[in-house]
Design a protein around this motif. Structure first.
Motif, PDB file in Angstrom:
ATOM      1  N   THR A 186       5.309   4.438   2.099  1.00  0.00           N
ATOM      2  CA  THR A 186       5.782   5.681   2.707  1.00  0.00           C
ATOM      3  C   THR A 186       6.608   5.389   3.955  1.00  0.00           C
ATOM      4  O   THR A 186       7.660   6.003   4.184  1.00  0.00           O
ATOM      5  N   SER A 242       0.833  -1.197   0.000  1.00  0.00           N
ATOM      6  CA  SER A 242       0.000   0.000   0.000  1.00  0.00           C
ATOM      7  C   SER A 242       0.870   1.250   0.000  1.00  0.00           C
ATOM      8  O   SER A 242       2.052   1.209   0.362  1.00  0.00           O
ATOM      9  N   ARG A 243       0.259   2.359  -0.364  1.00  0.00           N
ATOM     10  CA  ARG A 243       1.006   3.621  -0.330  1.00  0.00           C
ATOM     11  C   ARG A 243       1.453   3.951   1.087  1.00  0.00           C
ATOM     12  O   ARG A 243       2.581   4.424   1.299  1.00  0.00           O
ATOM     13  N   ALA A 244       0.596   3.683   2.056  1.00  0.00           N
ATOM     14  CA  ALA A 244       0.959   3.972   3.450  1.00  0.00           C
ATOM     15  C   ALA A 244       2.171   3.162   3.873  1.00  0.00           C
ATOM     16  O   ALA A 244       3.101   3.678   4.498  1.00  0.00           O
TER      17      ALA A 244
END
Length: 287
Positions: free
Chosen positions: A72, A67-69
């Motif tokens: 990051t 996921s992007r989270a």
């Protein structure tokens, strides 16, 4: 402390980091990448880079590795472990490891993920920008999907090497119509004789530069006139100013093309102003 890389779920010494010999990124350039500028330990233009990464993966039908989270968190951890406050962070995602074959492998693959980071000397970068760089031109010989940020960069490598051998800092590709597409690793801009900023539109065979996109917003806020319209090498030579943009170069003035001086042969006031405004914006919005 030595450099640390992230490879497929593990943080490793940079010198020991590796992928499998049948990784499709290594064997077939079946992979995409992104590069973020880092200011104050934070990711500049983060939204644009994440969006472009998702688009590139989608165009190649490579599933997002996380996921992007989660991504990051990993990006920030790589910055932390490498103590990078000012610099660049590189992400590469390949389709994964499979016996070598041109077609997509049968079954589900786990994408391979590699992340590295390095510090930059901002003072040296500013000194380079204050001096400006030379560029050369070279015929456009890349594939027809330069809008996808893949690792298939051999034409770019050869173009940049040709520039280095001629004492230049960048090479600009010129298409069959005699129009500049972009640089080997940057988008190209001019300030033309009418005082209009111009850069090639992204419907052409060029990368959708994230720094370019942010700079368009900066230009609008500064009240300057801009047109997404192509130009020739001859128009660059006659321009008042020229510069390139990218995550590594930011906004970098160009002072000669193929040995011909541009404007007064020194960085112009508009390019210098835009560099300052862009860096200020990048620092304020970095996450």
């Amino acid at each position: 402390m030595g450099r640390i890389a992230y490879v497929n779920g593990r943080y490793q010494r940079h010198a020991d980091a590796a992928v499998h010999i049948e990784d499709r990124g290594y064997q077939l350039a079946d992979a995409v990448y992104e590069v973020w500028s880092v200011f104050g330990g934070k990711l500049a233009d983060a939204e644009g880079h994440f969006a472009r990464l998702a688009r590139s993966l989608g165009e190649l039908r490579i599933p997002a590795p996380m996921s992007r989270a989660a991504l990051t968190i990993v990006l920030r951890e790589v910055l932390r472990r490498n103590q990078v406050r000012e610099g660049l962070i590189y992400l590469q995602v390949s389709r994964g490891v499979a016996p070598r074959d041109h077609a997509f492998p049968d079954g589900d693959l786990s994408p391979s993920v590699v992340i590295t980071a390095k510090s930059l000397d901002r003072a040296a970068s500013e000194a380079k920008a204050a001096k400006g760089i030379a560029v050369i031109t070279t015929p456009e010989n890349r594939w027809g999907r330069c809008d996808i940020k893949t690792v298939g960069l051999l034409p770019n490598v050869l173009a940049r090497q040709a520039a280095r051998e001629r004492g230049a800092g960048e090479a600009l590709f010129v298409d069959e119509m005699g129009l500049v597409t972009e640089g080997a690793s940057a988008n190209a801009w001019i300030l033309d004789g009418d005082g209009v900023l111009r850069t090639r539109d992204t419907q052409a065979n060029i990368l959708r530069g994230v720094t370019r996109r942010t700079l368009l917003d900066v230009i609008a806020e500064a009240g300057l006139k801009v047109e997404e319209r192509p130009f020739t090498p001859e128009e660059i030579a006659r321009a008042k100013e020229a510069f390139i943009t990218g995550a590594g170069s930011l906004v970098l003035p160009v002072i000669t093309i193929d040995g011909q001086p541009i404007g007064g042969g020194a960085p112009g006031p508009v390019a210098k102003r835009l560099r300052s405004l862009y860096i200020e914006r990048a620092k304020q919005t970095a996450v």
